[in-house]
Design a protein around this motif. Structure first.
Motif, short mmCIF file in Angstrom:
data_model
loop_
_atom_site.label_atom_id
_atom_site.label_comp_id
_atom_site.label_asym_id
_atom_site.label_seq_id
_atom_site.Cartn_x
_atom_site.Cartn_y
_atom_site.Cartn_z
N VAL A 1 0.84 -1.20 0.00
CA VAL A 1 0.00 0.00 0.00
C VAL A 1 0.87 1.25 0.00
O VAL A 1 0.58 2.24 -0.68
CB VAL A 1 -0.94 0.01 1.22
CG1 VAL A 1 -1.72 1.32 1.27
CG2 VAL A 1 -1.92 -1.16 1.15
N GLY B 1 2.05 3.20 -3.14
CA GLY B 1 1.19 4.17 -3.78
C GLY B 1 0.71 3.80 -5.16
O GLY B 1 0.22 4.65 -5.90
N GLU C 1 -1.86 1.95 -5.89
CA GLU C 1 -3.32 1.99 -5.93
C GLU C 1 -3.85 2.90 -4.82
O GLU C 1 -4.47 2.44 -3.86
CB GLU C 1 -3.88 0.57 -5.77
CG GLU C 1 -3.47 -0.38 -6.89
CD GLU C 1 -4.11 -1.75 -6.75
OE1 GLU C 1 -5.09 -1.87 -5.98
OE2 GLU C 1 -3.62 -2.68 -7.38
N PRO C 2 -3.61 4.20 -4.94
CA PRO C 2 -4.03 5.12 -3.88
C PRO C 2 -5.54 5.18 -3.69
O PRO C 2 -6.02 5.53 -2.61
CB PRO C 2 -3.48 6.48 -4.35
CG PRO C 2 -3.33 6.34 -5.83
CD PRO C 2 -2.96 4.91 -6.07
N ALA D 1 -6.45 2.90 -0.79
CA ALA D 1 -5.52 2.89 0.34
C ALA D 1 -6.22 2.78 1.69
O ALA D 1 -5.91 1.90 2.49
CB ALA D 1 -4.63 4.13 0.30
N LEU E 1 -6.21 -0.37 4.27
CA LEU E 1 -5.56 -0.27 5.57
C LEU E 1 -6.54 -0.61 6.70
O LEU E 1 -6.16 -1.25 7.68
CB LEU E 1 -5.02 1.15 5.78
CG LEU E 1 -3.79 1.53 4.95
CD1 LEU E 1 -3.46 3.01 5.14
CD2 LEU E 1 -2.58 0.67 5.33
N PHE F 1 3.75 7.00 3.59
CA PHE F 1 2.40 7.14 4.15
C PHE F 1 2.11 8.58 4.54
O PHE F 1 0.98 9.05 4.41
CB PHE F 1 2.22 6.21 5.35
CG PHE F 1 1.81 4.82 4.98
CD1 PHE F 1 0.66 4.59 4.22
CD2 PHE F 1 2.54 3.72 5.39
CE1 PHE F 1 0.27 3.31 3.86
CE2 PHE F 1 2.16 2.43 5.05
CZ PHE F 1 1.02 2.23 4.28
N MET G 1 1.08 10.23 1.34
CA MET G 1 -0.18 9.70 0.85
C MET G 1 -1.36 10.16 1.70
O MET G 1 -2.44 10.46 1.18
CB MET G 1 -0.12 8.16 0.85
CG MET G 1 -1.36 7.48 0.31
SD MET G 1 -1.28 5.66 0.52
CE MET G 1 0.24 5.28 -0.36
N LEU H 1 -8.57 8.95 -1.79
CA LEU H 1 -8.32 7.88 -0.83
C LEU H 1 -9.26 6.70 -1.01
O LEU H 1 -9.37 5.84 -0.14
CB LEU H 1 -8.41 8.43 0.59
CG LEU H 1 -7.35 9.47 0.94
CD1 LEU H 1 -7.51 9.95 2.36
CD2 LEU H 1 -5.95 8.91 0.74
#
Length: 220
Positions: A34, A37, A39-40, A43, A47, A90, A93, A213
Motif C-alpha cells: 500500500v 502508492g 493503488e491510492p 488505500a 488499511l 504514508f 499519501m 483515498l
C-alpha cells in the motif's frame, strides 16, 4: 497448547505459531505494498481491513496464557530494518488526514487526547512485528511469540487499536457524508490539551479526500 507444539515451527496450518506468523507477515507485506502508492484509490479501505485483521491475531495473543521464551536473554536479531521510507510514503499519501487525536489509556481519568499520526503508527507497528518475525524465521518460535505477545500489550496493540479507530472514523465521516475535522498544522511533538486540539481543528469537506483515498459517501 503443549510446550512441544508451542516451541516448534511446523507447516501445520492449524498450529498457533504458524497462524500468528502468517497473519503478521501478511500484514507487513500488504502494508508495504500500500505504501508504494500504486493503488491510492483503495488505500484507506485496504488499511482498515489489514489493521482489523492484524488485531485479530493480537487478540489471540492477548487471550493466550503468558508465553515464556526458551532462553533467559533475548538473542540478538541484528540491525532493525529501516522503516523511514515506509513512514514518509504514508505521510505523503495521507497528508490531509494523517494527524488524529488519541487517548493512550481510556481508564486513566481526565487524560487529555494527544496528537498522533497514522504514518508514524503504521511504521511503529511494522517495526515491532518485524522484530518478532526475525526470531521466528531463525527458528526461535517461543521467543517470537513472547515478543509479539509482550509488544502487543506494551506498544503495537494499543497503537494498532488507535490507528484502527482513526481509520474507521475517517471511513465513517466520508461514507456518511459528514465534514471531517482536520488538525491543520498540528505538531505531534507538542503537548496540547483538549481545548488546544479543538482550537486547532479546521474544516475539510469530505469530497476533497474521498476520491483520492478510495472512499465514497453512502447513497441516501
Amino acid at each position: 497448547m503443549s510446550d512441544a507444539t508451542l516451541h516448534s515451527i511446523t507447516q501445520d496450518p492449524d498450529d498457533f505459531a504458524v497462524q500468528i506468523a502468517d497473519s503478521i507477515e501478511s500484514f507487513i507485506v500488504a502494508v508495504t505494498e500500500v505504501a508504494k502508492g500504486d493503488e491510492p484509490d483503495s488505500a484507506i479501505p485496504f488499511l482498515l481491513l489489514e489493521v482489523s485483521q492484524l488485531l485479530l491475531a493480537g487478540g489471540r495473543l492477548g487471550a493466550h496464557e503468558d508465553i515464556v521464551p526458551d532462553e533467559r536473554y533475548e538473542p540478538d536479531t541484528g540491525p532493525e530494518p529501516d522503516v523511514d521510507d515506509l513512514r514518509e510514503r504514508f505521510a505523503v499519501m495521507l497528508d490531509p488526514i494523517d494527524v488524529f487525536s488519541e487517548v493512550f489509556d481510556p481508564y486513566e481519568p481526565r487524560k487529555a487526547p494527544v496528537p498522533s499520526r497514522i504514518s508514524d503508527s503504521l511504521a511503529d507497528i511494522v517495526t515491532d512485528l518485524r522484530h518478532g518475525l526475525a526470531h521466528y524465521r531463525a527458528g526461535r518460535t517461543s521467543e517470537a511469540l513472547w515478543w509479539w505477545q509482550f509488544s502487543y500489550f506494551s506498544n503495537w496493540g494499543p497503537t494498532a487499536s488507535a490507528t484502527l479507530r482513526a481509520l474507521q472514523s475517517l471511513v465513517a465521516h466520508v461514507r456518511l457524508d459528514q465534514p471531517l475535522a482536520e488538525l491543520d498544522g498540528l505538531d505531534t511533538d507538542e503537548d496540547l490539551a483538549e481545548d488546544d486540539l479543538a482550537e486547532e481543528a479546521g474544516r475539510v469537506m469530505v469530497q476533497e479526500i474521498a476520491g483520492p483515498l478510495g472512499l465514497r459517501p453512502v447513497k441516501r
